[in-house]
Write a protein that holds these residues in place. Structure first.
Motif, PDB file in Angstrom:
ATOM      1  N   ILE A 373      -8.991  -6.720   2.068  1.00 23.53           N
ATOM      2  CA  ILE A 373      -7.719  -6.472   2.750  1.00 23.53           C
ATOM      3  C   ILE A 373      -7.729  -7.123   4.136  1.00 23.53           C
ATOM      4  O   ILE A 373      -6.756  -7.749   4.547  1.00 23.53           O
ATOM      5  N   LEU A 381      -1.294 -17.143   3.739  1.00 25.09           N
ATOM      6  CA  LEU A 381      -1.582 -16.977   2.316  1.00 25.09           C
ATOM      7  C   LEU A 381      -0.841 -17.983   1.442  1.00 25.09           C
ATOM      8  O   LEU A 381       0.388 -18.043   1.461  1.00 25.09           O
ATOM      9  N   MET A 383       0.297 -18.671  -2.028  1.00 21.38           N
ATOM     10  CA  MET A 383       0.496 -17.798  -3.197  1.00 21.38           C
ATOM     11  C   MET A 383       0.396 -18.570  -4.505  1.00 21.38           C
ATOM     12  O   MET A 383       1.357 -18.647  -5.262  1.00 21.38           O
ATOM     13  N   LEU A 402     -10.750   4.672  -7.582  1.00 22.64           N
ATOM     14  CA  LEU A 402     -10.593   5.986  -6.952  1.00 22.64           C
ATOM     15  C   LEU A 402     -10.761   7.127  -7.953  1.00 22.64           C
ATOM     16  O   LEU A 402     -11.338   8.166  -7.642  1.00 22.64           O
TER      17      LEU A 402
ATOM     18  N   VAL B  99      -5.933   7.713   0.129  1.00 22.28           N
ATOM     19  CA  VAL B  99      -6.557   6.388   0.186  1.00 22.28           C
ATOM     20  C   VAL B  99      -5.721   5.376  -0.582  1.00 22.28           C
ATOM     21  O   VAL B  99      -5.461   4.259  -0.109  1.00 22.28           O
ATOM     22  N   GLN B 100      -5.260   5.773  -1.755  1.00 20.70           N
ATOM     23  CA  GLN B 100      -4.446   4.882  -2.580  1.00 20.70           C
ATOM     24  C   GLN B 100      -3.192   4.462  -1.815  1.00 20.70           C
ATOM     25  O   GLN B 100      -2.863   3.286  -1.749  1.00 20.70           O
ATOM     26  N   THR B 103      -4.256   2.057   1.234  1.00 14.04           N
ATOM     27  CA  THR B 103      -4.803   0.730   0.903  1.00 14.04           C
ATOM     28  C   THR B 103      -3.782  -0.141   0.165  1.00 14.04           C
ATOM     29  O   THR B 103      -3.696  -1.336   0.427  1.00 14.04           O
ATOM     30  N   GLN B 104      -3.002   0.463  -0.735  1.00 14.68           N
ATOM     31  CA  GLN B 104      -2.030  -0.368  -1.461  1.00 14.68           C
ATOM     32  C   GLN B 104      -0.961  -0.885  -0.513  1.00 14.68           C
ATOM     33  O   GLN B 104      -0.497  -2.025  -0.649  1.00 14.68           O
ATOM     34  N   LEU B 106      -1.368  -1.547   2.719  1.00 13.36           N
ATOM     35  CA  LEU B 106      -1.976  -2.615   3.509  1.00 13.36           C
ATOM     36  C   LEU B 106      -2.078  -3.891   2.689  1.00 13.36           C
ATOM     37  O   LEU B 106      -1.664  -4.968   3.124  1.00 13.36           O
ATOM     38  N   LEU B 107      -2.623  -3.752   1.473  1.00 16.41           N
ATOM     39  CA  LEU B 107      -2.857  -4.929   0.627  1.00 16.41           C
ATOM     40  C   LEU B 107      -1.562  -5.694   0.382  1.00 16.41           C
ATOM     41  O   LEU B 107      -1.469  -6.892   0.648  1.00 16.41           O
ATOM     42  N   HIS B 108      -0.555  -4.989  -0.119  1.00 16.37           N
ATOM     43  CA  HIS B 108       0.666  -5.690  -0.518  1.00 16.37           C
ATOM     44  C   HIS B 108       1.518  -6.067   0.691  1.00 16.37           C
ATOM     45  O   HIS B 108       2.188  -7.094   0.692  1.00 16.37           O
ATOM     46  N   PHE B 110       0.352  -6.901   3.683  1.00 12.50           N
ATOM     47  CA  PHE B 110      -0.283  -8.109   4.243  1.00 12.50           C
ATOM     48  C   PHE B 110       0.068  -9.324   3.392  1.00 12.50           C
ATOM     49  O   PHE B 110       0.325 -10.408   3.923  1.00 12.50           O
ATOM     50  N   ALA B 111       0.042  -9.139   2.073  1.00  9.69           N
ATOM     51  CA  ALA B 111       0.362 -10.262   1.189  1.00  9.69           C
ATOM     52  C   ALA B 111       1.775 -10.757   1.451  1.00  9.69           C
ATOM     53  O   ALA B 111       2.062 -11.954   1.346  1.00  9.69           O
ATOM     54  N   PHE B 112       2.659  -9.829   1.809  1.00 10.65           N
ATOM     55  CA  PHE B 112       4.039 -10.204   2.116  1.00 10.65           C
ATOM     56  C   PHE B 112       4.134 -10.790   3.521  1.00 10.65           C
ATOM     57  O   PHE B 112       4.656 -11.881   3.744  1.00 10.65           O
TER      58      PHE B 112
END
Lengths: 598, 385
Positions: A373, A381, A383, A402, B99-100, B103-104, B106-108, B110-112
Motif C-alpha cells: 500500500i 501509477l 494502470m 484476515l 482492518v479490512q 486497508t481497502q 487506502l489501497l483503492h 491510492f490507486a485512484f
C-alpha cells in the motif's frame, strides 16, 4: 572481447542447430524460456479443466439434483443419468478440482512458468544450472498431468476422497468407489509430480546461488527471485514428506501394512489392519499441505512486488523488510501445519502451540500488505492490466488473510472447521490471490515470452469482470459457512435447516458462471496474440530488471554478447538524481551517487 | 433448462463485449505504434476511477451482505462454553472489519489518487524504519491479546476434568449413520472393539466387561439440560466428524482411537425452539418450503413437510457417497424427562439376549434405517465389482 565473440559464436551455433529440429526446439527443449512456455501452456490447459469442474459442481449446488443436458454430455450416463449429477461424481469433481488447481495450476503452472522464465533472465544467467534436469522436470510434470487426466476415465470414477485424501476413505475401495483404480492413479500421478517439483526446485536453488552475474549480490536481486528462491527451498523441505505419505498409503492399500489404518469394520467384515493411525497421515499430509499454500502464494507475491514497483514508478517500499518477511513466512510455514488438525483428535496441547505459531504468520503478512500500500502512495501509477491484477491480489490477500485470524485460532476453529467459511477463506487468500498473481505475470511478461503484446482492453475487461465475480462468489460464502453448512455436501436438501441458504448458493453459482465464462476473454487474448498481437519493444514497461536487456527474439543463452554486469538494486524508479524515471540495473553508479542502505 | 439459457446468455454477453473491445481497438487505429498496448494517461484515468468504483462495490456488497445474510449466521449458542467462543468471535470480527475497512480504502484510494500522468513523477521513497516498526508491532500486540484469550478459552473447553460430575456418552460413527451408547448407572462405558461386532451388538461392545452390563445403545441422542455431557467418539470405518453447530462443538471420529469433547447444554429443545430469532428463522424456512411445495405438487410430486427446529448432529468430514445425509436428531430434555426417557430403554445385554432367544427375528438394528443400509449395500456392491 574474445570471450564475447566466443559466446556469440556458440549461441549462433546452438540456434542454428535448434532451428533444424522441431523436436529439440519445441518439445524436448532444454532452453529455460521454452520450458517456461511449456509449463504455462500445460498449466492453462489444466486450469481450464479444473475451473470447468468447479462450475459443474457449483451448478449442482445451486440447483440440486436438477437435470442438465451438459452434465449428461460431459459425465456420461453412468455419472449423470438423465442429466442429474450423481453423488459419487460430485465428490470426484470436488477432489480433482482441488488437486488440479493446487498442484497442477498454482504450483507447477505458476512457479514452473515464472521461476523458469525469470530466474536466469533476472539474475543474468545463460540458462538454468542444469538444462537437462529442467527438461526432465517438465516432462515428468507433463506425465503426471496425463495420468491425472487418465484417472478421470476409470470405470469406477476418479479419486473422490477430497484433495487431502485422508485414509481410511482413500485406502479402502469398499468405502467409496473412487478409492479403487482412480486413487491408485492419483497417487502415482502425485508421486511423479513430486519428483518433477523437486528437480525443478533444486535447479532453481542452485541457479540462484551459483549463476548470478557480476554485481548481482543477494540484496540486489529482484523480489521475484527472492520469492522463487525461498519457495523452492520450502518445496525441497516439504514435498518429500508428502511423497513418503503417498508411499506409505500405497503400502497400506496394496501390501497390507497398517501405517494409517486400525480397527476397521466395513461392508460387513472386520479388516486385518491394526495399530496404525489416520492422524499420522494427517500430520504427514499437512507437513507439506500447509507449506504448499505458501509455495502457491509466495511466487505470486514476488511477481506482484515487481509489477507494483515497476508500474508505480517507485521503489518497492521496504525492500529489506520484504525479504525478511518472505523468509519469516517460509520459516513459520513449516511449523503451523497442525492448525488444519485442531479437532482431529490430537492432543489439545498441540492445538495451543499451533494457534500461537499460526497467528504469528499474520505479522510478516501484514508487513507485506502495508508495504504494498505504501508503495502505491505518491506513485505515478501506470494502470496496465498486470498492475490491476497486482492491486487485486493485494485486495483479496487482505480480505482472505484476515479471516485466517479466525481459522488459525483453535477456539474459533471448533465451529467453523470444514464449513464453507474455510472454503471462502482459502479460495480468496491463496486461490484467487495466486491466480491474480499468475495473470499479472502473464500480462507483464507476455512480451518477454512471445515477443508480442496482449491486448490491453481485453485485459481490462478480463480483470474487472473477474474481480467483481471473485468477490461475488466468495464473499457470500462466508455467511453460509457461519450458518454451519459443511463443505463437500452433494446437496443440502436433506437438512431443512439449510433451506434458507439456497438463494445464496444460486447467487454464488451465478457469479461463478459469469466469472468462468469471462476467462474465455483471457484465453482468446492469450492464444490470438501469440500470432497477431502487436510486436513488442524491448522494454515495454520501462523496467529496471535484466530480462528487459535481452533481445525480443529469443536466443539460446539469452544475451547475444557478454552477460551484462549489475551496478545497482532493481528498484531505482524515479530516482531524483536521474533524468529518466527508471534506471536499469546495468547503469553504473554516477560519481557521488548515494547508495541507499537496501 | 432456464439455467442453460442463463449460460447461453452469458456466453453471448461475453461475445458482445469482445466485439465491443474489437471496435474500440479499431477506433484506435491511428495509435498503431508499438506501445499502443501499454497504458496511456486516458487508461490511467479510466482505470483509476474504476478502482474507486470497485472500492464502492466492496463496501456496498459488504453492507448489503451483512444486512441480507447476517441473520443466517449461527447465534445464541445452546451450550455453556458457546458464549465464550461467540464473544471471542465477535471481538475478532470487530478487528477484522476495522482492518479490512481501512486497508481497502487506502489501497483503492491510492490507486485512484495516484493514477499515472506523464507529466508527474513518483516520490522516491524507499524506506522508513519507523513506519515499518509501527506496522510490525501493532499487529504483534493485537495478536498477542487474541492468542492469550484464545488459548485461555481453548484450555477451558478442551481439557476435560475427569472428576467432574458428567454424563458419559459414546458417539459411534459409521457410513452413514450415528449411534449413541449411554454408560448407564455406573457412568463408565464398557470396553469395545470392532472385532466384537456381531448381530445386534453393532458397536462391538465387550459383553463380558462388567462396565458394559448397563450400557444402552440408541439411535436418537437425548441429553439433559444443565449437565456436562462427556462425549467419547469412535468410528468403525473411515474418518467422520461429529459436528453440533448450535452447541459450538465438533470433534473428529477416528477409527482405532477414542476422541473426546464435552459441553453443557443450556436450552432444552423446546426452549430453543421458542427463542424469538428461531421462531422467525423457522417461519422464513417454512415460507420457502411452502413455495417449493407448490412447485413440486404442480409437477405431480409430493410436497415438503413443514419444518420444526431440532438440534442435529451432522457429519462434517467427507466420509463417502452419502456423507451429505449423515445426521442424528439431538434432543435436549429437562433432567426429569431425560431420566424418564432413559429408564424406558433396555440395555444392550438384554437386547442381545432377546435376539439370541429368537434367532429367527430379523436384525433389528439394520432394519431401523433402511436408506442407510441401502446406501452401504450399494457402495459395497460397486466396490466388489
Amino acid at each position: 572481447m574474445s570471450a564475447e565473440g566466443h559466446d556469440h559464436g556458440h549461441d549462433h551455433e546452438h540456434e542454428h542447430h535448434h532451428k533444424d529440429t522441431f523436436i529439440t526446439k519445441y518439445i524436448f527443449s532444454i532452453d529455460h524460456k521454452m520450458i517456461a512456455k511449456q509449463y504455462l501452456l500445460t498449466g492453462i490447459i489444466m486450469g481450464v479443466i479444473g475451473v470447468s469442474m468447479s462450475l459443474l459442481f457449483r451448478m449442482q449446488l445451486a440447483w440440486p439434483e436438477e437435470s442438465f443436458k451438459i452434465f449428461n454430455v460431459l459425465l456420461g450416463d453412468k455419472f449423470a443419468p438423465n442429466g442429474v449429477m450423481a453423488n459419487d461424481i460430485y465428490l470426484a469433481l470436488v477432489t480433482i478440482h482441488g488437486t488440479i488447481m493446487v498442484f497442477f495450476v498454482l504450483t507447477a503452472g505458476l512457479s514452473g512458468t515464472f521461476s523458469n522464465l525469470l530466474i536466469p533472465l533476472q539474475i543474468g544467467a545463460r540458462d538454468m544450472a542444469s538444462g537437462f534436469m529442467n527438461m526432465i522436470s517438465y516432462w515428468l510434470f507433463f506425465l503426471s498431468s496425463v495420468i491425472m487426466i487418465c484417472s478421470l476415465f476409470v470405470e469406477a470414477g476418479p479419486a473422490s476422497a477430497g484433495w487431502t485424501i485422508y485414509p481410511p476413505l482413500s485406502a479402502l475401495p469398499q468405502a467409496i468407489p473412487g478409492s479403487g483404480l482412480g486413487m491408485t492413479l492419483w497417487l502415482v500421478s502425485m508421486a511423479i509430480f513430486i519428483a518433477s517439483s523437486l528437480m525443478g526446485s533444486l535447479n532453481y536453488v542452485v541457479t540462484v546461488i551459483n549463476l548470478r552475474t557480476k554485481g548481482m549480490s543477494m540484496t540486489r536481486m529482484p523480489l521475484t527471485i527472492w520469492a522463487f528462491f525461498v519457495t523452492a527451498i520450502i518445496g525441497i523441505v516439504s514435498f518429500p514428506v508428502l511423497l513418503s505419505a503417498a508411499l506409505l498409503l500405497i503400502f497400506d492399500r496394496s501390501f497390507g501394512t497398517s501405517f494409517f489404518l486400525s480397527d476397521i469394520y466395513i461392508a460387513g467384515e472386520v479388516l486385518h489392519y491394526q495399530g496404525g493411525s489416520p492422524v499420522l497421515f494427517e500430520h504427514l499430509f499437512w507437513f507439506l499441505g500447509h507449506p504448499e499454500v505458501y509455495i502457491v502464494i509466495l511466487p505470486a507475491l514476488g511477481i506482484t512486488s515487481e509489477i507494483i514497483a515497476t508500474n508505480s514508478r517507485k521503489p518497492i517500499f521496504g525492500y529489506r523488510a520484504m525479504i525478511m518477511s518472505i523468509i519469516a513466512i517460509a520459516f513459520l510455514s513449516t511449523i503451523v501445519w497442525g492448525h488444519h488438525m485442531f479437532i482431529s483428535g490430537m492432543n489439545p496441547f498441540l492445538g495451543s502451540v499451533f494457534t500461537f505459531t499460526t497467528l504469528l504468520i499474520a505479522i510478516p503478512s501484514a508487513v507485506k500488505a502495508f508495504n504494498y500500500i505504501t508503495t502505491l502512495w505518491k506513485g505515478n501509477l501506470q494502470m496496465n492490466p498486470a498492475m490491476l491484477f497486482s492491486i487485486g491480489l493485494v485486495s483479496t490477500f487482505i480480505t482472505g488473510g484476515l479471516t485466517g485470524i479466525i481459522l488459525g485460532d483453535s477456539t474459533l476453529d471448533i465451529n467453523v472447521h470444514d464449513t464453507y467459511f474455510v472454503v471462502a477463506h482459502f479460495h480468496l487468500v491463496m486461490g484467487i490471490s495466486a491466480l491474480y498473481g499468475m495473470f499479472a505475470g502473464v500480462y507483464h511478461w507476455y512480451p518477454k515470452m512471445f515477443g508480442r503484446m496482449l491486448n490491453k482492453n481485453l485485459g481490462y475487461v478480463h480483470f474487472w469482470v473477474t474481480a467483481v465475480c471473485a468477490y461475488g462468489v466468495f464473499f457470500p460464502m462466508h455467511f453460509i459457512g457461519l450458518a454451519g453448512l459443511p463443505r463437500r455436501y452433494y446437496t443440502n436438501t436433506n437438512f431443512p435447516l439449510f433451506d434458507d441458504l439456497q438463494n445464496v448458493n444460486v447467487l454464488i453459482t451465478t457469479f461463478a458462471l459469469i466469472g468462468g465464462a469471462f476467462q474465455l476473454v483471457f484465453l482468446y487474448n492469450f492464444f490470438v496474440s501469440i500470432f497477431y498481437g502487436k510486436k513488442a519493444v524491448q522494454n515495454p514497461w520501462k523496467s529496471n530488471t535484466l530480462e528487459w536487456t535481452t533481445p525480443v527474439e529469443h536466443i539460446h543463452g539469452n544475451w547475444p554478447g557478454e552477460i551484462p554486469h549489475v551496478h545497482r538494486w532493481p528498484y531505482d524508479y524515479s530516482n531524483p538524481g536521474h533524468e529518466e524515471d527508471f534506471v536499469p540495473q546495468t547503469v553504473p553508479m554516477k560519481e557521488g551517487e548515494v547508495v541507499l542502505h537496501h | 433448462m432456464t439455467s442453460l439459457l442463463v449460460v447461453i446468455v452469458l456466453v453471448l454477453l461475453a461475445v458482445a463485449i469482445w466485439q465491443l473491445t474489437k471496435i474500440f481497438d479499431l477506433t484506435q487505429v491511428s495509435l498503431d505504434s508499438d506501445d499502443s498496448q501499454v497504458a496511456n494517461d486516458d487508461d490511467n484515468n479510466v482505470q483509476g476511477y474504476l478502482m474507486f468504483g470497485f472500492l464502492a462495490f466492496i463496501y456496498i456488497f459488504t453492507i448489503y451482505g451483512v444486512y441480507t445474510w447476517g441473520h443466517l449466521v449461527l447465534h445464541t449458542p445452546a451450550s455453556d462454553h458457546g458464549a465464550t467462543i461467540d464473544r471471542l468471535m465477535n471481538i475478532t470480527w470487530v478487528l477484522i472489519f476495522t482492518v479490512q475497512a481501512i486497508t481497502q480504502v487506502l489501497l483503492h484510494y491510492f490507486a485512484f489518487k495516484y493514477r499515472g500522468n506523464k507529466d508527474k513523477r513518483a516520490l522516491y521513497f524507499a524506506d522508513n524504519n519507523k513506519l515499518e516498526a509501527i506496522w510490525s508491532v501493532i499487529p504483534a500486540v493485537v495478536l498477542a491479546g487474541l492468542i492469550l484469550y484464545g488459548l485461555y478459552a481453548w484450555t477451558n473447553i478442551m481439557f476435560i476434568d475427569e472428576d467432574d460430575d458428567t454424563v458419559v456418552i459414546e458417539l459411534y460413527a459409521q457410513q452413514f449413520k450415528w449411534t449413541a451408547r449411554y454408560a448407564g448407572a455406573d457412568n463408565v462405558l464398557g470396553k469395545a472393539n470392532v472385532r466384537l461386532i456381531e448381530g445386534v451388538n453393532t458397536l462391538g461392545v465387550d459383553l463380558s466387561d462388567p462396565y458394559a452390563q448397563d450400557d444402552i445403545v440408541v439411535s436418537e441422542l437425548h441429553i439433559p439440560k444443565g449437565k456436562k455431557i462427556h462425549f467419547k467418539m469412535r468410528s468403525q470405518d473411515v474418518l467422520h466428524s461429529a459436528y453440533f453447530p448450535y452447541f459450538r462443538a465438533q470433534m473428529n471420529c477416528v477409527p482405532g482411537m477414542v476422541t473426546e469433547f464435552a459441553f453443557t447444554p443450556i436450552y432444552t429443545t423446546a426452549e430453543y425452539q421458542a427463542l424469538p430469532y428461531m421462531v422467525e428463522k423457522v417461519a422464513n424456512i417454512n415460507a420457502i418450503r411452502a413455495k417449493k411445495s407448490l412447485e413440486l405438487v404442480a409437477k405431480g410430486e409430493p410436497g415438503l413437510d413443514p419444518y420444526t427446529f431440532e438440534y442435529l448432529l451432522l457429519c462434517n468430514k467427507i466420509c463417502g457417497s452419502s456423507h451429505y445425509n449423515m445426521q442424528m436428531k439431538v434432543v435436549v430434555d429437562t433432567p426429569e424427562d431425560y431420566k424418564k426417557w432413559l429408564s424406558e430403554k433396555t440395555n444392550l445385554v438384554a437386547e442381545v439376549k432377546a435376539s439370541k432367544a429368537e434367532p429367527a427375528a430379523p436384525d433389528a438394528s439394520s432394519a431401523k434405517d433402511t436408506t442407510v443400509a441401502k446406501d452401504t449395500a450399494a457402495v459395497a456392491k460397486i466396490a466388489m465389482k
